[in-house]
Design a protein around this motif. Structure first.
Motif, PDB file in Angstrom:
ATOM      1  N   ALA A   1      15.371  17.096  44.615  1.00 53.20           N
ATOM      2  CA  ALA A   1      15.048  17.464  43.325  1.00 53.20           C
ATOM      3  C   ALA A   1      16.270  18.566  42.878  1.00 53.20           C
ATOM      4  O   ALA A   1      16.390  18.987  41.797  1.00 53.20           O
ATOM      5  CB  ALA A   1      13.351  18.562  43.988  1.00 53.20           C
TER       6      ALA A   1
ATOM      7  N   ARG B   1      17.575  19.090  38.879  1.00 50.69           N
ATOM      8  CA  ARG B   1      17.626  20.760  38.296  1.00 50.69           C
ATOM      9  C   ARG B   1      18.921  21.538  37.836  1.00 50.69           C
ATOM     10  O   ARG B   1      18.854  21.608  36.106  1.00 50.69           O
ATOM     11  CB  ARG B   1      16.715  21.693  38.850  1.00 50.69           C
ATOM     12  CG  ARG B   1      15.597  21.662  39.221  1.00 50.69           C
ATOM     13  CD  ARG B   1      14.979  22.540  40.489  1.00 50.69           C
ATOM     14  NE  ARG B   1      15.434  23.681  40.146  1.00 50.69           N
ATOM     15  CZ  ARG B   1      14.219  25.010  40.308  1.00 50.69           C
ATOM     16  NH1 ARG B   1      13.168  25.099  40.322  1.00 50.69           N
ATOM     17  NH2 ARG B   1      14.651  26.090  40.046  1.00 50.69           N
ATOM     18  N   LYS B   2      19.736  20.996  39.025  1.00 47.87           N
ATOM     19  CA  LYS B   2      20.633  21.753  37.918  1.00 47.87           C
ATOM     20  C   LYS B   2      21.409  21.130  36.995  1.00 47.87           C
ATOM     21  O   LYS B   2      21.839  21.195  36.229  1.00 47.87           O
ATOM     22  CB  LYS B   2      21.784  21.702  39.909  1.00 47.87           C
ATOM     23  CG  LYS B   2      21.764  22.598  40.430  1.00 47.87           C
ATOM     24  CD  LYS B   2      22.968  22.700  41.460  1.00 47.87           C
ATOM     25  CE  LYS B   2      22.235  22.840  42.801  1.00 47.87           C
ATOM     26  NZ  LYS B   2      23.491  22.784  43.784  1.00 47.87           N
TER      27      LYS B   2
ATOM     28  N   ARG C   1      19.761  21.236  33.828  1.00 48.28           N
ATOM     29  CA  ARG C   1      19.723  22.859  33.840  1.00 48.28           C
ATOM     30  C   ARG C   1      21.077  22.178  32.566  1.00 48.28           C
ATOM     31  O   ARG C   1      21.589  22.614  31.565  1.00 48.28           O
ATOM     32  CB  ARG C   1      19.646  23.912  34.166  1.00 48.28           C
ATOM     33  CG  ARG C   1      18.432  23.938  34.514  1.00 48.28           C
ATOM     34  CD  ARG C   1      18.409  24.587  35.761  1.00 48.28           C
ATOM     35  NE  ARG C   1      17.417  25.406  35.339  1.00 48.28           N
ATOM     36  CZ  ARG C   1      16.673  25.678  36.968  1.00 48.28           C
ATOM     37  NH1 ARG C   1      17.645  25.944  37.616  1.00 48.28           N
ATOM     38  NH2 ARG C   1      15.824  26.119  37.022  1.00 48.28           N
TER      39      ARG C   1
ATOM     40  N   VAL D   1      10.138  17.485  38.382  1.00 46.76           N
ATOM     41  CA  VAL D   1      11.090  18.431  38.140  1.00 46.76           C
ATOM     42  C   VAL D   1      11.084  18.442  35.788  1.00 46.76           C
ATOM     43  O   VAL D   1      11.449  17.765  35.400  1.00 46.76           O
ATOM     44  CB  VAL D   1      12.435  18.815  38.132  1.00 46.76           C
ATOM     45  CG1 VAL D   1      13.629  19.363  36.923  1.00 46.76           C
ATOM     46  CG2 VAL D   1      12.632  18.330  39.479  1.00 46.76           C
TER      47      VAL D   1
ATOM     48  N   GLY E   1      12.977  22.627  34.022  1.00 45.90           N
ATOM     49  CA  GLY E   1      13.473  23.272  35.513  1.00 45.90           C
ATOM     50  C   GLY E   1      12.334  23.056  36.280  1.00 45.90           C
ATOM     51  O   GLY E   1      13.186  23.049  37.681  1.00 45.90           O
ATOM     52  N   GLU E   2      11.444  23.501  36.320  1.00 47.50           N
ATOM     53  CA  GLU E   2      10.116  23.806  37.180  1.00 47.50           C
ATOM     54  C   GLU E   2      10.353  22.464  38.099  1.00 47.50           C
ATOM     55  O   GLU E   2       9.745  21.281  37.817  1.00 47.50           O
ATOM     56  CB  GLU E   2       9.013  24.163  36.710  1.00 47.50           C
ATOM     57  CG  GLU E   2       8.513  25.552  37.311  1.00 47.50           C
ATOM     58  CD  GLU E   2       6.903  25.532  35.962  1.00 47.50           C
ATOM     59  OE1 GLU E   2       5.942  25.533  36.417  1.00 47.50           O
ATOM     60  OE2 GLU E   2       6.866  25.274  34.662  1.00 47.50           O
ATOM     61  N   LEU E   3       9.507  23.035  39.247  1.00 48.97           N
ATOM     62  CA  LEU E   3       9.125  21.758  39.789  1.00 48.97           C
ATOM     63  C   LEU E   3       7.601  22.187  40.039  1.00 48.97           C
ATOM     64  O   LEU E   3       7.126  22.616  40.871  1.00 48.97           O
ATOM     65  CB  LEU E   3       9.583  22.054  41.699  1.00 48.97           C
ATOM     66  CG  LEU E   3       9.393  21.177  42.474  1.00 48.97           C
ATOM     67  CD1 LEU E   3      10.439  19.467  42.357  1.00 48.97           C
ATOM     68  CD2 LEU E   3      10.412  21.942  43.745  1.00 48.97           C
TER      69      LEU E   3
ATOM     70  N   THR F   1      10.210  13.288  40.841  1.00 49.00           N
ATOM     71  CA  THR F   1      11.056  13.288  42.471  1.00 49.00           C
ATOM     72  C   THR F   1      10.195  12.521  43.321  1.00 49.00           C
ATOM     73  O   THR F   1      10.919  12.053  44.250  1.00 49.00           O
ATOM     74  CB  THR F   1      11.766  14.003  42.138  1.00 49.00           C
ATOM     75  OG1 THR F   1      10.654  15.301  42.794  1.00 49.00           O
ATOM     76  CG2 THR F   1      12.688  14.981  41.907  1.00 49.00           C
TER      77      THR F   1
END
Ligand SMILES: Cc1cc2nc3c(=O)[nH]c(=O)nc-3n(C[C@H](O)[C@H](O)[C@H](O)COP(=O)(O)OP(=O)(O)OC[C@H]3O[C@@H](n4cnc5c(N)ncnc54)[C@H](O)[C@@H]3O)c2cc1C
Length: 472
Positions: free
Chosen positions: A47, A51-52, A55, A163, A167-169, A195
């Motif tokens: 995850a 996210r990275k 973004r 995600v 970008g929030e989980l 994920t």
């Protein structure tokens, strides 16, 4: 070498750009017709990587594809000049044999889940082909041999972690964000990168009766045979998932095959499949009692051969609802059988596949195409330069089937259609469900970052963030 533009992308997984060794192989998908070439592939391993990478893509304004098994006939897994979030490295499967649940990572394939569950005497509802991405299948609906017993693949989703576009989980389950869970059961690639998905598993029968029967009816009796077989397949019990494939061999003769897998009691299986076998003498009959895993493996190799499912061929698939009696179907298809094709020179096939029976929607999920059966035309060929010829063949065949009342103008299984338009997406979900999905989309992906999918365009917002299930 990765250029500086992406060098601050500090992932656990590899980041490749066009020109890197191995890039082209990673960018290849099942359908060889696409001309897309992404700029960068992020091989996410968890995850945090997702996210990275997400973004980063948003910062650079890059288009984003999410890739699981890469088998969607709309080539959603790749794009032109953007970033692919390649989830194939995230393929763990954890079985809880007591709760009969599995936690499946976002990039696992259907075959990974089947194999892992089998060790514990359990089975997921999944499609026929082991190489299909499990999330790509489940999030968009999905059906297979256990569908009439246990629902579509998406009906078996019990929770997920994803995600979202910012970008929030987030997690969802029956108790937590239930509306998001509802949306994932059929429109699930719209709200974020899943994920991990949690699914219900079912008891694995010790063996199943499965295989393929092929007949080569003489032309004068083809119409009658097609009608009889279609009637018989439509009358089968919930333990049997029937598919009919009509094509031509290299000599020009018409072949009619039934793909059968009976997951119920042995005596019921013998009786049901026995009555189909008895319809006419077959030229090939691979029906045998086997362990489920072995049965599916043998079947899929045979389907690959017959329907030309191998990787890398150019494709065009269409699917419309059947709109006539079996007798009319037999008559019209028999009269047009010469338009079907097996061309060994360009490895070209044009076949008609009749799939499915109506599937109950007990949970009221968004996933449609439960009305079955659908009449699918499947073409696969080698060489992009032959595309116009195959497109013309398919368009003409569909036009004839429509004008002779065999198919309606309503699209069938959305999974079986190339070039799905926005109108087909709305038709698939129906306007009411689509509106609800559009409101959900506005919460989790208001800018429609995830649009390479059966796309839901964000609509007016929904109150309470979908947390307690209230719609406005
Ligand atoms: C040869 C063949 C046989 C098939 N047989 C069957 C069958 O038996 N039953 C059936 O129901 N369907 C079948 N299908 C259709 C297939 O299930 C769908 O095309 C499915 O979407 C493919 O999933 P994928 O992961 O392989 O493809 P991808 O192209 O990788 O993904 C499909 C879509 O799901 C999205 N997605 C994938 N994973 C995630 C994730 N983790 N998070 C968010 N979004 C995600 C992608 O972005 C894309 O929009 C078949 C297709 C082929 C080509």
């Amino acid at each position: 070498m990765t250029p500086t533009k992406h060098s601050d992308l500090d992932l656990r997984g590899e980041v490749l750009v066009a020109g890197d060794s191995g890039f082209d192989a990673l960018a290849a998908i099942w359908d060889g017709r696409h001309g897309c070439r992404p700029a960068v592939i992020a091989r996410c391993l968890g995850a945090a990587d997702v996210r990275k990478a997400l973004r980063h893509a948003r910062r650079l304004g890059l288009e984003v594809s999410v890739r699981c098994g890469g088998h969607n006939p709309n080539d959603y897994a790749i794009n032109d000049g953007g970033m692919v979030l390649d989830l194939r490295g995230m393929n763990s499967v954890h079985i809880d044999p007591v709760a009969r649940r599995a936690r499946v990572a976002g990039g696992a394939l259907a075959g990974d889940v089947v194999r892992e569950a089998a060790e514990f005497g359990l089975v997921p509802v999944t499609g026929i082909l082991p190489a299909i991405g499990f999330c790509g299948l489940a999030l968009n609906g999905g059906e297979g041999f256990f569908t009439y017993r246990h629902g579509m693949v998406c009906d078996n989703i019990t929770g997920a972690t994803l995600v979202t576009a910012d970008g929030e989980l987030v997690r969802c389950s029956e108790n937590e964000r239930p509306q998001l869970l509802w949306g994932l059961r059929g429109a699930g690639s719209n709200f974020g990168v899943v994920t991990e998905i949690e699914i219900a598993l079912h008891e694995l029968p010790t063996s199943v009766l499965a295989g393929m029967i092929t007949w080569m009816p003489v032309r004068e009796r083809l119409a009658e045979f097609l009608a009889t077989l279609l009637t018989a397949l439509q009358a089968t019990s919930d333990d049997l998932y029937p598919v009919m494939i009509i094509g031509r061999d290299e000599t020009g003769e018409v072949s009619v095959s039934a793909v059968l897998c009976h997951v119920g009691a042995a005596e019921d299986a013998d009786r049901e499949i026995g009555s189909i076998r008895a319809l006419a003498p077959a030229v090939d009959d691979t029906i045998a009692r086997n362990g489920y895993h072995q049965a599916v493996k043998v079947l899929h190799e045979r389907i690959d051969e017959l329907a030309g499912f191998e990787d890398g061929l150019c494709r065009r698939w269409t699917d419309y609802e059947l709109a006539c009696t079996p007798e009319r179907f037999g008559e019209v298809v028999a009269a047009n059988a010469d338009r079907l094709l097996t061309d060994t020179e360009c490895h070209g096939t044009v076949s008609i596949i009749v799939e499915g029976k109506p599937i109950d929607n007990v949970l009221g999920t968004p996933a449609k195409h439960r009305d079955g059966p659908g009449v699918m035309i499947e073409a696969g060929w080698r060489g992009i330069d032959r595309a116009a010829r195959f497109d013309a063949l398919i368009d003409e065949l569909n036009a004839t089937l429509a004008s002779d009342g065999v198919i309606s103008s309503v699209s069938g299984n959305i999974h079986s259609i190339s070039d799905v338009s926005q109108a087909i997406v709305v038709e698939n979900y129906g306007p009411d469900v689509y509106r609800k999905l559009a409101r959900l989309k506005s919460i989790y992906d208001p800018e429609n970052i995830f649009h390479l999918n059966y796309n839901i365009v964000p609509g007016p917002a929904m109150r309470n963030n979908g947390m307690n299930g209230e719609w406005v």
